[in-house]
Design a protein around this motif. Sequence first.
Motif, PDB file in Angstrom:
ATOM      1  N   ARG A   2     -17.312  36.183  25.887  1.00  0.00           N
ATOM      2  CA  ARG A   2     -18.605  37.146  25.209  1.00  0.00           C
ATOM      3  C   ARG A   2     -18.705  38.158  26.587  1.00  0.00           C
ATOM      4  O   ARG A   2     -18.752  39.564  26.244  1.00  0.00           O
ATOM      5  N   LEU A   3     -19.170  38.076  27.768  1.00  0.00           N
ATOM      6  CA  LEU A   3     -18.998  38.751  28.871  1.00  0.00           C
ATOM      7  C   LEU A   3     -17.525  39.409  28.852  1.00  0.00           C
ATOM      8  O   LEU A   3     -18.390  41.242  28.936  1.00  0.00           O
ATOM      9  N   ALA A   4     -16.785  38.971  29.132  1.00  0.00           N
ATOM     10  CA  ALA A   4     -15.044  39.478  29.201  1.00  0.00           C
ATOM     11  C   ALA A   4     -15.363  41.254  28.161  1.00  0.00           C
ATOM     12  O   ALA A   4     -15.083  41.813  27.661  1.00  0.00           O
ATOM     13  N   GLN A   5     -15.923  40.309  26.790  1.00  0.00           N
ATOM     14  CA  GLN A   5     -16.133  41.417  24.894  1.00  0.00           C
ATOM     15  C   GLN A   5     -17.251  42.549  25.544  1.00  0.00           C
ATOM     16  O   GLN A   5     -16.856  43.293  25.447  1.00  0.00           O
ATOM     17  N   ASP A   6     -18.239  42.100  26.495  1.00  0.00           N
ATOM     18  CA  ASP A   6     -19.015  43.144  26.636  1.00  0.00           C
ATOM     19  C   ASP A   6     -18.595  44.183  27.227  1.00  0.00           C
ATOM     20  O   ASP A   6     -19.110  45.545  27.067  1.00  0.00           O
ATOM     21  N   TRP A   7     -17.803  43.660  28.324  1.00  0.00           N
ATOM     22  CA  TRP A   7     -17.480  44.367  29.782  1.00  0.00           C
ATOM     23  C   TRP A   7     -16.177  45.402  28.874  1.00  0.00           C
ATOM     24  O   TRP A   7     -16.724  47.034  29.584  1.00  0.00           O
ATOM     25  N   ILE A   8     -15.512  44.650  28.437  1.00  0.00           N
ATOM     26  CA  ILE A   8     -14.417  45.851  27.942  1.00  0.00           C
ATOM     27  C   ILE A   8     -14.367  46.641  26.542  1.00  0.00           C
ATOM     28  O   ILE A   8     -14.254  47.434  26.171  1.00  0.00           O
ATOM     29  N   ARG A   9     -16.045  46.162  25.854  1.00  0.00           N
ATOM     30  CA  ARG A   9     -16.858  47.337  24.580  1.00  0.00           C
ATOM     31  C   ARG A   9     -15.085  47.311  23.195  1.00  0.00           C
ATOM     32  O   ARG A   9     -15.216  48.560  23.284  1.00  0.00           O
ATOM     33  N   LEU A  10     -14.868  46.186  23.752  1.00  0.00           N
ATOM     34  CA  LEU A  10     -13.698  46.327  21.999  1.00  0.00           C
ATOM     35  C   LEU A  10     -14.129  46.419  20.502  1.00  0.00           C
ATOM     36  O   LEU A  10     -15.784  46.308  20.390  1.00  0.00           O
ATOM     37  N   ARG A  11     -13.698  47.179  20.153  1.00  0.00           N
ATOM     38  CA  ARG A  11     -13.964  47.818  18.427  1.00  0.00           C
ATOM     39  C   ARG A  11     -14.513  46.914  17.785  1.00  0.00           C
ATOM     40  O   ARG A  11     -13.722  45.290  18.029  1.00  0.00           O
ATOM     41  N   ARG A  12     -15.769  46.264  16.879  1.00  0.00           N
ATOM     42  CA  ARG A  12     -15.917  45.098  15.907  1.00  0.00           C
ATOM     43  C   ARG A  12     -15.797  45.792  14.641  1.00  0.00           C
ATOM     44  O   ARG A  12     -16.425  46.468  14.125  1.00  0.00           O
ATOM     45  N   PRO A  13     -14.567  45.238  14.313  1.00  0.00           N
ATOM     46  CA  PRO A  13     -14.365  46.159  12.498  1.00  0.00           C
ATOM     47  C   PRO A  13     -14.955  45.706  11.261  1.00  0.00           C
ATOM     48  O   PRO A  13     -15.639  46.014  10.637  1.00  0.00           O
ATOM     49  N   LYS A  14     -15.651  44.498  12.289  1.00  0.00           N
ATOM     50  CA  LYS A  14     -16.770  43.801  11.162  1.00  0.00           C
ATOM     51  C   LYS A  14     -18.056  44.804  11.060  1.00  0.00           C
ATOM     52  O   LYS A  14     -18.898  44.836   9.896  1.00  0.00           O
ATOM     53  N   VAL A  15     -18.258  45.302  12.345  1.00  0.00           N
ATOM     54  CA  VAL A  15     -19.672  46.773  11.844  1.00  0.00           C
ATOM     55  C   VAL A  15     -19.125  48.122  12.331  1.00  0.00           C
ATOM     56  O   VAL A  15     -20.389  48.640  11.746  1.00  0.00           O
ATOM     57  N   GLU A  16     -18.433  48.169  12.881  1.00  0.00           N
ATOM     58  CA  GLU A  16     -17.809  49.464  13.245  1.00  0.00           C
ATOM     59  C   GLU A  16     -16.986  49.951  12.078  1.00  0.00           C
ATOM     60  O   GLU A  16     -16.526  51.068  12.144  1.00  0.00           O
ATOM     61  N   SER A  17     -16.285  49.493  11.249  1.00  0.00           N
ATOM     62  CA  SER A  17     -14.818  49.247  10.228  1.00  0.00           C
ATOM     63  C   SER A  17     -13.801  49.899  11.612  1.00  0.00           C
ATOM     64  O   SER A  17     -13.596  49.606  12.431  1.00  0.00           O
ATOM     65  N   ILE A  18     -12.644  50.746  10.809  1.00  0.00           N
ATOM     66  CA  ILE A  18     -11.768  51.518  11.399  1.00  0.00           C
ATOM     67  C   ILE A  18     -12.566  52.693  12.181  1.00  0.00           C
ATOM     68  O   ILE A  18     -13.168  53.245  11.916  1.00  0.00           O
TER      69      ILE A  18
END
Length: 254
Positions: A238-254
């Motif tokens: 979760r820390l790594a994902q927050d740092w990278i700010r990877l896109r979240r298709p579930k809530v952001e779509s494409i």
Amino acid sequence: MDGVQFYDMNFFMREDHTRELMERLAPLNLHWWCEGRIDTISRYSDETLEWIRRAGCTMIFFGAESGSDRVLKEMKKGITTEQTLEVAKRLRRLNIIPEFSFVVGNPRDPEEDTRETTAFVRKVKRLNPASEIIVQHYTPVPNRGKMYGGIDGKVSFPATLEEWATPQWYNFTIRVNPSMPWLKPRTKRLIDNFETVVGSRWPTVQDIQASRFSRLLLKTLSSWRYLTGIYTAPAELRLAQDWIRLRRPKVESI
């Protein structure tokens, strides 16, 4: 213009219509994303699927919903788990990415439903590692008759449009961190942790800005967890994902 998103649940209706549409799209040299039904695509011929690839399709979103045929029958979804696996295999050969959405935590038996669906997701990934996985918590839809799962009286829905528009109920409708009385905290944590591990082991291709290094970092950190099936407390992911700010298709779509 070089890409299109088709937001249409009935994009693939009939095979003959699909074939004609693909023949018209192919000369445009577009890359495109769309939605489809598993039962529809599973019945298409290899020739029609080849036309879909040739026309520029790169990803198709499917509501796979569950890893249990019993639950799919209760939902009256009209599909089977075998059809989902067949679609995953056939699209892999065409290099078209299937995006499968699963609803986890069925109120009839959320623990068993979670076990079955997480195991099924792993099976899908073995058949087609490129498959994108969307994990949703089961959230009920207001029904004036009998509510699915025998949950009548367990959820008090808003009575006004203004209340539906509040952040709490907006998040409820898009399945962001819902709190359900039938879902034990440890089961909800398992669902959330599994989603984090899978999303790190296979970072979404829909984030075109994520660097090669960041993707490698997520894969490296999560590989042992996915291999061993240990999903407990993936704080480092979760820390790594927050740092990278990877896109979240579930809530952001494409």
